[in-house]
Enzyme design. Structure first.
Site, short mmCIF file in Angstrom:
data_model
loop_
_atom_site.label_atom_id
_atom_site.label_comp_id
_atom_site.label_asym_id
_atom_site.label_seq_id
_atom_site.Cartn_x
_atom_site.Cartn_y
_atom_site.Cartn_z
N THR A 112 34.13 106.76 8.49
CA THR A 112 33.62 107.57 9.60
C THR A 112 34.17 108.99 9.45
OG1 THR A 112 33.58 105.66 11.04
CG2 THR A 112 33.54 107.78 12.13
N ASP A 143 30.54 95.88 15.01
CA ASP A 143 31.13 96.44 16.22
C ASP A 143 30.90 95.55 17.45
OD1 ASP A 143 32.36 98.60 15.15
OD2 ASP A 143 30.90 100.08 15.79
N SER A 185 32.83 103.37 19.73
CA SER A 185 33.96 104.14 20.24
C SER A 185 33.89 105.61 19.86
CB SER A 185 35.27 103.58 19.70
OG SER A 185 35.37 102.22 20.04
N1 GLU Z 1 31.72 102.10 14.02
C1 GLU Z 1 32.80 102.54 14.81
C2 GLU Z 1 32.32 102.94 16.19
O1 GLU Z 1 31.19 103.32 16.35
C3 GLU Z 1 33.51 103.69 14.17
C4 GLU Z 1 34.22 103.25 12.95
C5 GLU Z 1 35.36 104.11 12.54
O2 GLU Z 1 35.66 105.09 13.15
O3 GLU Z 1 35.99 103.83 11.56
O4 GLU Z 1 33.06 102.89 17.12
#
Ligand code: GLU
Length: 208
Positions: free
Chosen positions: A31, A73, A93
């Site tokens: 991310t 998630d 998140s």
């Molecule tokens: N997929 C996660 C989210 O949308 C983020 C993953 C990450 O920050 O490593 O919360």
């Protein structure tokens, strides 16, 4: 604080559910948060994710992007608010944020880090707005993360007195510290912009 991959079990049941050691470490690397601003005062705060390394590993033919694996998630345990259901998106998140002061953009901030993003962003804003830290200090300051898991995740540099005081209040701490997130931020100050990149992972500031 938000629990992303946990079910809404009663506190008495939670104490036996130790967070898998790798569950936060596995958030590293897939991310990205970036933030940008132009001479007309426009600001962008952007967090992009395909969840884990290379997402599903499937590239969309002729379109040049990979499909994510954000299904992870969801809470794998049925019954909670984040359980898997048809046509539903899992809780994310990601928290790309623009903070306004007196009606004008004051700072942007965001981070990778899975479910720890929310507390990372909140702590940086608090460090500036409540504790009067400079932008660089606010991002460098050691962070904490807690959710329904009994163990508080903490960063190296957290003063041992702070840990002891929280332990005296009944908080359990993970045995070892670990880094949390990788925030990038812009601060609008006196008609200029100040960019701050986190030293925890890769990050940089560029002015053009
Ligand atoms: N997929 C996660 C989210 O949308 C983020 C993953 C990450 O920050 O490593 O919360």
């Amino acid at each position: 604080m938000v629990a992303q991959n946990e079910s809404n079990t009663a506190p008495s049941e939670r104490t036996n559910q130790k967070r898998a050691a790798s569950s936060l470490q596995s958030d590293l690397g897939q991310t990205t948060h970036f933030t940008t601003a132009d001479s007309e005062g426009n600001l962008v705060s952007w967090t992009s994710t395909i969840e884990q390394f290379f997402g599903t590993g499937i590239m969309v033919p002729d379109h040049g992007f990979m499909l994510n694996n954000e299904l992870t998630d969801f809470d794998a345990k049925p019954g909670g608010p984040n359980e898997v259901e048809p046509t539903k998106r899992p809780l994310s998140s990601t928290s790309p944020t623009i903070v306004f002061k007196d009606g004008a953009p004051f700072m942007t901030v965001g981070s990778p880090g899975g479910k720890t993003i929310i507390t990372t962003v909140a702590q940086i804003i608090l460090n500036v707005a409540e504790f009067g830290m400079s932008p660089a200090e606010a991002i460098a300051e050691p962070r904490l993360y807690d959710d329904v898991d009994p163990e508080v995740i903490w960063e190296p540099g957290l003063p041992s007195e702070a840990r002891q005081q929280l332990q005296a209040l009944g908080h359990e701490f993970a045995d070892e510290p670990m880094p949390l997130g990788n925030a990038q931020a812009i601060f609008a100050q006196d008609g200029a912009y100040l960019g701050v990149a986190d030293g925890r992972r890769d990050g940089s500031v560029v002015g053009l």
